[in-house]
Design an enzyme around this catalytic site. Structure first.
Site, PDB file in Angstrom:
ATOM      1  N   ASP A  42       0.818  -1.218   0.000  1.00 40.85           N
ATOM      2  CA  ASP A  42       0.000   0.000   0.000  1.00 40.85           C
ATOM      3  C   ASP A  42       0.853   1.270   0.000  1.00 40.85           C
ATOM      4  O   ASP A  42       0.343   2.363   0.235  1.00 40.85           O
ATOM      5  CB  ASP A  42      -0.955   0.010   1.196  1.00 40.85           C
ATOM      6  CG  ASP A  42      -0.207   0.036   2.528  1.00 40.85           C
ATOM      7  OD1 ASP A  42       1.043  -0.077   2.514  1.00 40.85           O
ATOM      8  OD2 ASP A  42      -0.872   0.161   3.576  1.00 40.85           O
ATOM      9  N   GLU A  44       3.196   2.196   2.092  1.00 45.70           N
ATOM     10  CA  GLU A  44       3.781   2.612   3.363  1.00 45.70           C
ATOM     11  C   GLU A  44       5.269   2.256   3.353  1.00 45.70           C
ATOM     12  O   GLU A  44       5.680   1.252   2.770  1.00 45.70           O
ATOM     13  CB  GLU A  44       3.101   1.900   4.525  1.00 45.70           C
ATOM     14  CG  GLU A  44       1.670   2.341   4.779  1.00 45.70           C
ATOM     15  CD  GLU A  44       1.053   1.588   5.944  1.00 45.70           C
ATOM     16  OE1 GLU A  44       1.779   0.817   6.606  1.00 45.70           O
ATOM     17  OE2 GLU A  44      -0.164   1.765   6.184  1.00 45.70           O
ATOM     18  N   ARG A 101      11.394  27.383   1.914  1.00 42.93           N
ATOM     19  CA  ARG A 101      10.890  28.680   1.433  1.00 42.93           C
ATOM     20  C   ARG A 101       9.579  29.082   2.102  1.00 42.93           C
ATOM     21  O   ARG A 101       9.170  30.238   1.997  1.00 42.93           O
ATOM     22  CB  ARG A 101      10.734  28.634  -0.095  1.00 42.93           C
ATOM     23  CG  ARG A 101      12.075  28.730  -0.816  1.00 42.93           C
ATOM     24  CD  ARG A 101      11.952  28.429  -2.288  1.00 42.93           C
ATOM     25  NE  ARG A 101      11.683  27.012  -2.518  1.00 42.93           N
ATOM     26  CZ  ARG A 101      11.528  26.477  -3.725  1.00 42.93           C
ATOM     27  NH1 ARG A 101      11.606  27.236  -4.787  1.00 42.93           N
ATOM     28  NH2 ARG A 101      11.296  25.188  -3.851  1.00 42.93           N
ATOM     29  N   LYS A 199      14.693  42.678  -9.608  1.00 38.20           N
ATOM     30  CA  LYS A 199      13.571  41.800  -9.932  1.00 38.20           C
ATOM     31  C   LYS A 199      12.275  42.383  -9.398  1.00 38.20           C
ATOM     32  O   LYS A 199      12.190  42.763  -8.238  1.00 38.20           O
ATOM     33  CB  LYS A 199      13.805  40.406  -9.334  1.00 38.20           C
ATOM     34  CG  LYS A 199      12.725  39.391  -9.684  1.00 38.20           C
ATOM     35  CD  LYS A 199      13.021  38.030  -9.069  1.00 38.20           C
ATOM     36  CE  LYS A 199      12.647  37.960  -7.607  1.00 38.20           C
ATOM     37  NZ  LYS A 199      12.765  36.601  -7.044  1.00 38.20           N
TER      38      LYS A 199
END
Length: 326
Positions: A42, A44, A101, A199
């Site tokens: 499954d 896991e 981030r 930027k």
């Protein structure tokens, strides 16, 4: 080989970047620990430690890179297995820290996932963390356990210096204002002048580069430096700015070659002489480009592990290269 290391030192690896772990173990002249990791039907994750680690100083190498959730969950299960096996200490070695981030609430009703992941790693059983070029240095404070923070600037700078670019011809270009400190650290190691590509975010998904701040780029060899290349939007925009301002050569350097989404297409389309990244995350064949150079951080991490194991200063690794950083 880094000299004689206490036999109580054990290096283990998850499945995220086994070649890097093997390089670290080789540099330390110790065998890589025997750890069986698999998947149940499954999906896991199954983990079994195949050797005695009681009373040992254990280091687990596992960057939480793509697929981030799979590798993070695998790390947590590995940590739980070791916690129950009675080692003297468990250090999680994170050559790349996923979720870095998401380190602040920049809008309402959002998580601080970098802190959540730090809590999970700590709760799962880590006594200490060894990280490489965290996206934001303050993430060290998210952990309630000791953190040693490494920087790959020395290794990358050494390669750039080997290109023998004349100092009067070299400009280090920060791809945006947020990376100025990283670019200054890099410029301190390679020399030359410094410039910044301005930027501006025009929408939630669009970034535009405009003005150039600092040294002129006309006829120069330009080196861009950042901690990671993710979708390559920022980097490709900065390369365009460099070319528009007359750069003769453009080199792109980053510690983490995450290279997700449209990154490879953008890098292919950008006028880049060479892309220099480290092996902090694995680089699959489909992401390899002819102008890429991969530098190993195995010796850097191995040196840090040897110092931690021997209760020596890790900051000594950077003393000569980055004055002022303690």
């Amino acid at each position: 080989m880094l000299g004689t290391v206490n036999t109580k030192l054990k290096i283990f690896s998850g499945r995220a970047n086994r070649p890097l772990a093997e390089g670290i173990a080789k540099a330390l002249a110790v065998p890589l620990g025997n750890l069986t990791i698999g998947d149940f039907p499954d999906k896991e994750t199954s983990v079994r430690i195949e050797e005695d680690v009681r009373g040992r100083d254990v280091f687990i190498v596992q960057p939480t890179c793509t697929p981030v959730n799979d590798h993070l969950m695998e790390l947590l299960i590995i940590l739980d297995a070791f916690k129950r096996a009675s080692p003297a200490r468990i250090t999680t070695v994170l050559p790349y820290y996923g979720y870095a981030r998401q380190d602040r609430k920049d809008k309402g009703r959002v998580p601080i996932s970098a802190k959540l992941v730090a809590n999970l790693i700590t709760k799962a059983g880590a006594d200490r963390v060894l990280a490489l070029d965290l996206h934001a240095a303050q993430i060290q404070g998210f952990f309630d356990i000791p953190v040693d923070h490494l920087y790959a600037v020395k290794e990358i700078a050494k390669y750039v210096r080997s290109l023998n670019i004349d100092q009067s011809d070299l400009v280090v270009l920060s791809p945006d204002e947020g990376s100025i400190k990283k670019a200054l650290d890099f410029q301190r190691n390679v020399g030359g002048l410094i410039a910044v590509a301005d930027k501006r975010r025009s929408s939630a998904t669009e970034i535009k580069h405009g003005h150039l701040i600092g040294a002129p780029l006309e006829g120069k060899s330009v080196v861009l430096y950042d901690d990671m290349i993710s979708t390559a939007g920022t980097i490709s925009g900065a390369v365009q700015v460099a070319r528009e301002h007359g750069a003769k050569h453009v080199f792109v350097c980053a510690t983490h070659g995450v290279l997700c989404g449209p990154a490879i297409g953008r890098l292919k389309g950008a006028a880049i002489d060479q892309i220099v990244i480290t092996d902090s995350v694995p680089l699959p064949p489909e992401k390899q480009l002819p102008n890429m150079k991969v530098i190993s951080v195995a010796n850097l991490i191995a040196n840090a592990i040897g110092r931690i194991h021997g209760n020596e200063s890790v900051s000594e690794l950077f003393k000569d290269d980055l004055p002022g950083r303690k």
